[in-house]
Structures are given as C-alpha cells and as structure tokens.
Scaffold this motif. Structure first.
Motif, mmCIF file in Angstrom:
data_model
loop_
_atom_site.group_PDB
_atom_site.id
_atom_site.type_symbol
_atom_site.label_atom_id
_atom_site.label_comp_id
_atom_site.label_asym_id
_atom_site.label_seq_id
_atom_site.Cartn_x
_atom_site.Cartn_y
_atom_site.Cartn_z
ATOM 1 N N LEU A 1 -48.788 -21.280 86.035
ATOM 2 C CA LEU A 1 -48.232 -21.927 86.313
ATOM 3 C C LEU A 1 -46.497 -21.892 85.881
ATOM 4 O O LEU A 1 -46.159 -21.454 85.068
ATOM 5 N N ASP A 2 -46.090 -22.465 86.624
ATOM 6 C CA ASP A 2 -44.208 -22.092 86.353
ATOM 7 C C ASP A 2 -43.671 -23.610 86.954
ATOM 8 O O ASP A 2 -44.096 -24.427 86.856
ATOM 9 N N THR A 3 -42.777 -24.045 85.809
ATOM 10 C CA THR A 3 -41.501 -25.191 85.962
ATOM 11 C C THR A 3 -40.807 -25.448 86.761
ATOM 12 O O THR A 3 -40.353 -23.685 87.099
ATOM 13 N N TYR A 4 -40.191 -26.356 86.943
ATOM 14 C CA TYR A 4 -39.430 -26.429 87.657
ATOM 15 C C TYR A 4 -37.985 -26.585 86.916
ATOM 16 O O TYR A 4 -38.262 -27.126 86.256
ATOM 17 N N PRO A 5 -36.631 -26.253 87.823
ATOM 18 C CA PRO A 5 -35.633 -26.106 86.969
ATOM 19 C C PRO A 5 -34.575 -27.137 86.946
ATOM 20 O O PRO A 5 -33.736 -26.966 86.021
ATOM 21 N N PHE A 6 -34.841 -28.097 88.013
ATOM 22 C CA PHE A 6 -33.651 -29.362 87.944
ATOM 23 C C PHE A 6 -34.707 -30.547 87.819
ATOM 24 O O PHE A 6 -33.986 -31.262 88.485
ATOM 25 N N ILE A 7 -35.516 -31.009 87.257
ATOM 26 C CA ILE A 7 -36.345 -31.945 87.584
ATOM 27 C C ILE A 7 -36.609 -32.267 86.415
ATOM 28 O O ILE A 7 -38.103 -31.099 86.226
ATOM 29 N N ALA A 8 -36.948 -32.987 85.376
ATOM 30 C CA ALA A 8 -37.485 -33.230 83.856
ATOM 31 C C ALA A 8 -38.775 -33.339 84.242
ATOM 32 O O ALA A 8 -39.320 -34.561 84.667
ATOM 33 N N PRO A 9 -40.086 -32.839 83.708
ATOM 34 C CA PRO A 9 -41.746 -32.743 83.510
ATOM 35 C C PRO A 9 -42.211 -34.275 83.329
ATOM 36 O O PRO A 9 -40.877 -34.667 82.177
ATOM 37 N N LEU A 10 -42.766 -34.488 82.783
ATOM 38 C CA LEU A 10 -43.513 -35.944 83.022
ATOM 39 C C LEU A 10 -43.588 -35.147 81.762
ATOM 40 O O LEU A 10 -44.331 -34.178 80.502
ATOM 41 N N PRO A 11 -43.689 -36.327 80.380
ATOM 42 C CA PRO A 11 -43.660 -36.152 78.583
ATOM 43 C C PRO A 11 -44.498 -35.797 78.872
ATOM 44 O O PRO A 11 -46.078 -35.697 79.296
ATOM 45 N N GLY A 12 -44.973 -34.098 77.626
ATOM 46 C CA GLY A 12 -46.284 -34.342 77.546
ATOM 47 C C GLY A 12 -46.881 -33.286 78.676
ATOM 48 O O GLY A 12 -48.166 -32.686 78.389
ATOM 49 N N HIS A 13 -46.381 -33.045 79.713
ATOM 50 C CA HIS A 13 -47.399 -31.869 80.530
ATOM 51 C C HIS A 13 -45.797 -30.941 81.268
ATOM 52 O O HIS A 13 -45.679 -31.264 82.131
ATOM 53 N N PRO A 14 -45.273 -29.697 81.184
ATOM 54 C CA PRO A 14 -44.427 -29.713 81.705
ATOM 55 C C PRO A 14 -43.955 -28.805 82.454
ATOM 56 O O PRO A 14 -43.225 -28.451 82.940
ATOM 57 N N TYR A 15 -45.250 -28.611 83.152
ATOM 58 C CA TYR A 15 -45.555 -28.181 84.303
ATOM 59 C C TYR A 15 -45.484 -29.137 85.955
ATOM 60 O O TYR A 15 -45.290 -28.789 87.073
ATOM 61 N N VAL A 16 -45.403 -30.164 85.152
ATOM 62 C CA VAL A 16 -45.758 -31.308 86.106
ATOM 63 C C VAL A 16 -44.922 -32.045 86.270
ATOM 64 O O VAL A 16 -44.053 -32.715 85.484
ATOM 65 N N ILE A 17 -44.024 -31.804 87.489
ATOM 66 C CA ILE A 17 -42.346 -32.881 87.907
ATOM 67 C C ILE A 17 -43.412 -34.112 88.990
ATOM 68 O O ILE A 17 -44.138 -34.134 89.678
ATOM 69 N N PRO A 18 -42.702 -35.656 88.309
ATOM 70 C CA PRO A 18 -42.761 -36.501 89.215
ATOM 71 C C PRO A 18 -42.014 -36.388 90.772
ATOM 72 O O PRO A 18 -40.815 -36.614 90.909
ATOM 73 N N ILE A 19 -42.540 -36.744 91.484
ATOM 74 C CA ILE A 19 -41.816 -36.883 92.766
ATOM 75 C C ILE A 19 -41.974 -38.228 93.180
ATOM 76 O O ILE A 19 -42.611 -39.203 93.705
ATOM 77 N N ILE A 20 -40.443 -39.441 92.972
ATOM 78 C CA ILE A 20 -40.836 -40.335 93.372
ATOM 79 C C ILE A 20 -39.402 -41.224 94.320
ATOM 80 O O ILE A 20 -38.593 -40.367 93.633
ATOM 81 N N LYS A 21 -40.397 -42.118 95.245
ATOM 82 C CA LYS A 21 -38.995 -42.935 95.884
ATOM 83 C C LYS A 21 -39.145 -44.025 95.448
ATOM 84 O O LYS A 21 -40.271 -44.238 96.090
#
Ligand code: SIN
Length: 291
Positions: A77-97
């Motif tokens: 898995l890769d990390t996303y450089p511009f959005i903080a990931p979910l706590p405890g899940h460094p590879y998962v970012i939320p996308i929320i509108k």
C-alpha cells in the motif's frame, strides 16, 4: 494479450460472476465476499481487473482494516501525501463531502498520484454514505483512447514525456488551496513542488498494452516545451480521451467498492448532489516507474 470481447459468461471464471458494465470498460463482480476472500477467487478477481480495468462490487462490509487487507492483495500500500489518514490506518484516507461542502475531491479527469516518481497502481474506493441520487464516479479507458488515435498522432506521441506535478492541485496557489471539505489536509511542500517525467503513452507492465497517460490536473507541460506550446496538444488529448464512448459510470450504494487500474484508467468524481452527504474510504497500491 487480454481481450475484453467475449468475457460475458466466460467459462474462464468459476468462482466469481463478471458482468461488463459498458462497451468501454468496467465490470460488476458478484458472488464474492471481499472480507473473506480465498486465493482462487482473488486470482480470478485479479484477472478480471486486468481485463476490465475497473471492477465494481456491491453489498460489502469492510471496515478500514478489511479494506486495507483487500487492497494489499494487489500489492504493497501507498500513503497519500496531502490528506491525513484515518487514526490507526495509515493507508486509508477519508473522502467526505458534507451537505454544505462546495469543493469536490477528484472532480476532474485524472489518474491518481501520477505526480509521483512511482504513480500508484490501483485505487480502491469504498462507499460508507452516499447521496440518494448523484455522486457517481466516471471512468475512462485510456487503452481504447490510445488505440483510436491515428498512426500519425501515435508517432508524434512516441517518446514524448510530460512534466508531472501535484502543484496545480495541491500547491500554494493550486485548485485545492481554499478547499472547504472536512478532511484534514497535510502540508507537504516537497511533494507539492516535485516534478517527474513520465511517458505520455505508457506500456502496461502486466498486459503489455499501450495507454494514453495524460491527466490535465497533474501535467504541467511536455518535456523541452513551454506551457503555452504544450497546451493545445494536451487539451486535444484530454478531450479525445474522455469522449463518452471510452467511459463507464458507477452509481454507488453504501457497501459498494470500486478498484481501478491507474495505469490505464482515468476517473472523475461528479459533484451533482448539493445538500447531501457522501463519505468514502480510499486506499492506494504502490506502482512502478512508468515506461
Ligand atoms: C478520487 O478521485 O479518488 C475520488 C473519486 C470519488 O470520490 O468518486
């Protein structure tokens, strides 16, 4: 070489059901639970993914750990450089509108993280909450777009490289500068300003097929050319590659998951649901240096 034709009801899949979703790309997969996937089913999913470029699943129950575990079957898995990931899940970012958010993450044709030296191979997006109507994602087949070009244009593009960068979107004056979405943005100036050269026509390392690799939000100009000189051809390729006949469209439900191949697919998140909320979790899989 993989061939999409004749895949409907193909005997080559025994563990999963594969229903192509348009003439261009995409297939909906059923008869499978992604949270408890055996190796044989994964092998068929991987094969279907290479054949159809983006796969859709419905009615999955995946917490962030399950989502990461599924995506990791496709590679590290890769990390996303511009959005903080979910706590405890460094590879998962939320996308929320939120209902009153105006800015739409992913609202333009693009290939994820193409501004990296090694752009991501796959993106896995899982729907938690979706609007009653709207909020679909469009996908476009860059292999078909390349194949449809004239021989003369193919020759012109042969050897041409683009200057890829995140700066037009994530830089100090980029598109997301005044983003009002609820995700926590992370400042990463080195990554915002970095530039990498990638071929405008790339060869898929697993299928051997050539695909157009140009997304306007992430390409500044062509190598050895000024921005003004590059723009007309970039605009033409963008318009060409995103014509309706190269696309498919996915309508999300809670529990839907899509996984797409960024090496040969562009996507576009529609912003047509003002006043409604949409929440997704996203994971990306590391890729290679394009060639
Ligand atoms: C993205 O560009 O990764 C987001 C797509 C979407 O939210 O539909």
């Amino acid at each position: 070489m993989l061939d999409r034709q004749g895949s409907r009801g193909s005997p080559s899949y025994s563990r999963i059901q594969v229903e192509p979703s348009s003439g261009a790309l995409g297939a909906e997969i059923s008869s499978v639970k992604l949270a408890s996937l055996d190796d044989e089913s994964f092998e068929e999913i991987h094969r279907a993914w290479l054949e159809h470029q983006v796969l859709f699943f419905r009615d999955q129950r995946l917490d962030p750990a399950d989502l990461s575990a599924f995506a990791e079957r496709f590679g590290a898995l890769d990390t996303y450089p511009f959005i903080a990931p979910l706590p405890g899940h460094p590879y998962v970012i939320p996308i929320i509108k939120e209902k009153d958010t105006r800015m739409n993450f992913g609202g333009g044709w693009h290939s994820d993280m193409s501004y990296q030296e090694k752009p991501v191979r796959a993106t896995c997006l899982y729907a938690i909450e979706v609007p009653e109507r709207g909020g679909d994602t469009l996908f476009a087949n860059m292999t078909a777009a390349y194949d449809a070009l004239s021989d003369g244009m193919k020759q012109l593009l042969d050897g041409l490289r683009g200057v890829f960068t995140a700066t037009k979107v994530h830089g100090a004056t980029g598109l997301y500068k005044d983003a009002d979405h609820p995700m926590e943005m992370t400042k990463n100036p080195d990554r915002e300003e970095a530039r990498h050269l990638h071929p405008i026509v790339r060869t898929h390392p697993e299928t051997g097929r050539k695909a157009l690799y140009l997304d306007l939000p992430h390409v500044e100009r062509f190598e050895n050319m000024h921005i003004r000189e590059s723009q007309p051809l970039m605009e033409f390729l963008y318009q060409h590659a995103t014509q309706p006949q190269f696309t498919t469209r996915f309508s999300w439900q809670p529990g839907s998951l899509a996984i797409w191949d960024n090496r040969c697919v562009q996507h576009y998140a529609l912003n047509d649901y003002p006043g409604q909320r949409r929440e997704m979790n996203r994971v990306t899989v590391q890729g290679d240096v394009p060639f």
